[in-house]
Write a protein that holds these residues in place. Structure first.
Motif, PDB file in Angstrom:
ATOM      1  N   ASP A 165       8.324  12.566  -6.039  1.00 35.88           N
ATOM      2  CA  ASP A 165       8.487  11.232  -6.609  1.00 35.88           C
ATOM      3  C   ASP A 165       8.347  10.193  -5.501  1.00 35.88           C
ATOM      4  O   ASP A 165       9.136  10.167  -4.561  1.00 35.88           O
ATOM      5  N   LEU A 166       7.346   9.346  -5.606  1.00 38.42           N
ATOM      6  CA  LEU A 166       7.108   8.314  -4.595  1.00 38.42           C
ATOM      7  C   LEU A 166       7.477   6.922  -5.091  1.00 38.42           C
ATOM      8  O   LEU A 166       7.085   5.927  -4.487  1.00 38.42           O
ATOM      9  N   SER A 167       8.252   6.846  -6.166  1.00 41.91           N
ATOM     10  CA  SER A 167       8.599   5.536  -6.731  1.00 41.91           C
ATOM     11  C   SER A 167       9.437   4.689  -5.774  1.00 41.91           C
ATOM     12  O   SER A 167       9.416   3.465  -5.861  1.00 41.91           O
ATOM     13  N   ALA A 168      10.149   5.302  -4.840  1.00 46.75           N
ATOM     14  CA  ALA A 168      10.962   4.547  -3.880  1.00 46.75           C
ATOM     15  C   ALA A 168      10.212   4.251  -2.585  1.00 46.75           C
ATOM     16  O   ALA A 168      10.765   3.634  -1.673  1.00 46.75           O
ATOM     17  N   ALA A 169       8.956   4.663  -2.518  1.00 47.93           N
ATOM     18  CA  ALA A 169       8.187   4.468  -1.286  1.00 47.93           C
ATOM     19  C   ALA A 169       8.001   2.991  -0.991  1.00 47.93           C
ATOM     20  O   ALA A 169       7.688   2.198  -1.879  1.00 47.93           O
ATOM     21  N   VAL A 170       8.211   2.638   0.256  1.00 47.33           N
ATOM     22  CA  VAL A 170       7.926   1.287   0.737  1.00 47.33           C
ATOM     23  C   VAL A 170       6.657   1.406   1.577  1.00 47.33           C
ATOM     24  O   VAL A 170       6.675   1.978   2.669  1.00 47.33           O
ATOM     25  N   TRP A 171       5.562   0.888   1.037  1.00 51.26           N
ATOM     26  CA  TRP A 171       4.253   1.038   1.662  1.00 51.26           C
ATOM     27  C   TRP A 171       4.010  -0.090   2.646  1.00 51.26           C
ATOM     28  O   TRP A 171       4.327  -1.246   2.378  1.00 51.26           O
ATOM     29  N   ARG A 172       3.425   0.263   3.790  1.00 48.99           N
ATOM     30  CA  ARG A 172       3.066  -0.769   4.767  1.00 48.99           C
ATOM     31  C   ARG A 172       1.683  -0.477   5.311  1.00 48.99           C
ATOM     32  O   ARG A 172       1.258   0.672   5.414  1.00 48.99           O
ATOM     33  N   LYS A 173       0.995  -1.545   5.633  1.00 44.40           N
ATOM     34  CA  LYS A 173      -0.344  -1.455   6.189  1.00 44.40           C
ATOM     35  C   LYS A 173      -0.252  -1.853   7.660  1.00 44.40           C
ATOM     36  O   LYS A 173       0.585  -2.671   8.035  1.00 44.40           O
ATOM     37  N   SER A 174      -1.104  -1.325   8.480  1.00 47.61           N
ATOM     38  CA  SER A 174      -1.109  -1.660   9.892  1.00 47.61           C
ATOM     39  C   SER A 174      -1.261  -3.167  10.087  1.00 47.61           C
ATOM     40  O   SER A 174      -2.007  -3.829   9.370  1.00 47.61           O
ATOM     41  N   LEU A 186      10.845   7.705   3.165  1.00 47.89           N
ATOM     42  CA  LEU A 186      11.173   8.790   2.240  1.00 47.89           C
ATOM     43  C   LEU A 186      11.936   9.897   2.964  1.00 47.89           C
ATOM     44  O   LEU A 186      11.696  10.160   4.137  1.00 47.89           O
ATOM     45  N   PRO A 187      12.849  10.580   2.270  1.00 49.92           N
ATOM     46  CA  PRO A 187      13.589  11.665   2.914  1.00 49.92           C
ATOM     47  C   PRO A 187      12.668  12.853   3.222  1.00 49.92           C
ATOM     48  O   PRO A 187      12.010  13.381   2.328  1.00 49.92           O
ATOM     49  N   ASN A 188      12.582  13.201   4.479  1.00 49.66           N
ATOM     50  CA  ASN A 188      11.818  14.369   4.932  1.00 49.66           C
ATOM     51  C   ASN A 188      10.336  14.321   4.581  1.00 49.66           C
ATOM     52  O   ASN A 188       9.712  15.362   4.378  1.00 49.66           O
ATOM     53  N   ALA A 189       9.767  13.128   4.470  1.00 46.76           N
ATOM     54  CA  ALA A 189       8.350  13.029   4.132  1.00 46.76           C
ATOM     55  C   ALA A 189       7.767  11.706   4.628  1.00 46.76           C
ATOM     56  O   ALA A 189       8.471  10.710   4.753  1.00 46.76           O
ATOM     57  N   LYS A 208      -2.264  10.462  -3.232  1.00 48.28           N
ATOM     58  CA  LYS A 208      -1.495  10.229  -2.021  1.00 48.28           C
ATOM     59  C   LYS A 208      -1.374  11.539  -1.256  1.00 48.28           C
ATOM     60  O   LYS A 208      -1.360  12.610  -1.854  1.00 48.28           O
ATOM     61  N   LEU A 209      -1.295  11.435   0.047  1.00 45.59           N
ATOM     62  CA  LEU A 209      -1.071  12.601   0.892  1.00 45.59           C
ATOM     63  C   LEU A 209       0.378  12.583   1.343  1.00 45.59           C
ATOM     64  O   LEU A 209       0.942  11.519   1.598  1.00 45.59           O
ATOM     65  N   ARG A 210       0.964  13.766   1.474  1.00 45.56           N
ATOM     66  CA  ARG A 210       2.352  13.871   1.921  1.00 45.56           C
ATOM     67  C   ARG A 210       2.399  14.791   3.129  1.00 45.56           C
ATOM     68  O   ARG A 210       1.794  15.857   3.141  1.00 45.56           O
ATOM     69  N   PHE A 211       3.128  14.345   4.148  1.00 43.02           N
ATOM     70  CA  PHE A 211       3.286  15.104   5.380  1.00 43.02           C
ATOM     71  C   PHE A 211       4.760  15.221   5.713  1.00 43.02           C
ATOM     72  O   PHE A 211       5.557  14.352   5.342  1.00 43.02           O
ATOM     73  N   THR A 212       5.118  16.248   6.457  1.00 48.98           N
ATOM     74  CA  THR A 212       6.464  16.292   7.011  1.00 48.98           C
ATOM     75  C   THR A 212       6.483  15.306   8.184  1.00 48.98           C
ATOM     76  O   THR A 212       5.423  14.968   8.740  1.00 48.98           O
ATOM     77  N   PRO A 213       7.653  14.837   8.574  1.00 43.28           N
ATOM     78  CA  PRO A 213       7.698  13.949   9.745  1.00 43.28           C
ATOM     79  C   PRO A 213       7.078  14.589  10.994  1.00 43.28           C
ATOM     80  O   PRO A 213       6.394  13.918  11.762  1.00 43.28           O
ATOM     81  N   ALA A 214       7.273  15.895  11.190  1.00 37.33           N
ATOM     82  CA  ALA A 214       6.690  16.568  12.355  1.00 37.33           C
ATOM     83  C   ALA A 214       5.166  16.575  12.274  1.00 37.33           C
ATOM     84  O   ALA A 214       4.480  16.358  13.287  1.00 37.33           O
ATOM     85  N   GLN A 215       4.616  16.820  11.101  1.00 37.06           N
ATOM     86  CA  GLN A 215       3.165  16.794  10.930  1.00 37.06           C
ATOM     87  C   GLN A 215       2.618  15.396  11.216  1.00 37.06           C
ATOM     88  O   GLN A 215       1.582  15.230  11.856  1.00 37.06           O
ATOM     89  N   TRP A 216       3.321  14.380  10.727  1.00 33.58           N
ATOM     90  CA  TRP A 216       2.876  13.003  10.937  1.00 33.58           C
ATOM     91  C   TRP A 216       2.910  12.646  12.418  1.00 33.58           C
ATOM     92  O   TRP A 216       1.973  12.045  12.947  1.00 33.58           O
ATOM     93  N   ARG A 217       3.987  13.037  13.120  1.00 35.36           N
ATOM     94  CA  ARG A 217       4.077  12.763  14.557  1.00 35.36           C
ATOM     95  C   ARG A 217       2.933  13.456  15.305  1.00 35.36           C
ATOM     96  O   ARG A 217       2.334  12.874  16.214  1.00 35.36           O
ATOM     97  N   ALA A 218       2.619  14.689  14.924  1.00 32.66           N
ATOM     98  CA  ALA A 218       1.522  15.407  15.566  1.00 32.66           C
ATOM     99  C   ALA A 218       0.192  14.698  15.315  1.00 32.66           C
ATOM    100  O   ALA A 218      -0.631  14.557  16.234  1.00 32.66           O
ATOM    101  N   PHE A 219      -0.033  14.233  14.098  1.00 34.71           N
ATOM    102  CA  PHE A 219      -1.260  13.516  13.776  1.00 34.71           C
ATOM    103  C   PHE A 219      -1.360  12.223  14.582  1.00 34.71           C
ATOM    104  O   PHE A 219      -2.385  11.950  15.214  1.00 34.71           O
ATOM    105  N   VAL A 220      -0.311  11.423  14.571  1.00 30.83           N
ATOM    106  CA  VAL A 220      -0.323  10.153  15.303  1.00 30.83           C
ATOM    107  C   VAL A 220      -0.515  10.412  16.801  1.00 30.83           C
ATOM    108  O   VAL A 220      -1.272   9.705  17.470  1.00 30.83           O
TER     109      VAL A 220
END
Length: 68
Positions: free
Chosen positions: A2-11, A28-31, A44-56
């Protein structure tokens, strides 16, 4: 997920000229979620925080740069 609580931001480096931008939700909790800013209701794509840190980290280190 459920992404209804997502706060989206653009660079802050993105412009408003309809370019190729993505939006990221990190509240989002753990995502971390990513979507196309031109298609906010699309997939939408979903990543774990660790996956996102690795990508960034890979982006910052040039791992995905195209050869000159």
């Amino acid at each position: 997920m459920d992404l209804s609580a997502a706060v989206w931001r653009k660079s802050s480096r993105s412009s408003d000229n309809g370019g190729q931008c993505v939006e990221v939700a990190t509240n989002l909790p753990n995502a971390v979620a990513v979507r196309d800013s031109k298609d906010p209701h699309g997939p939408k794509l979903r990543f774990t925080p660790a996956q996102w840190r690795a990508f960034v980290g890979g982006v910052k280190s040039g791992e995905f740069d195209q050869p000159a």
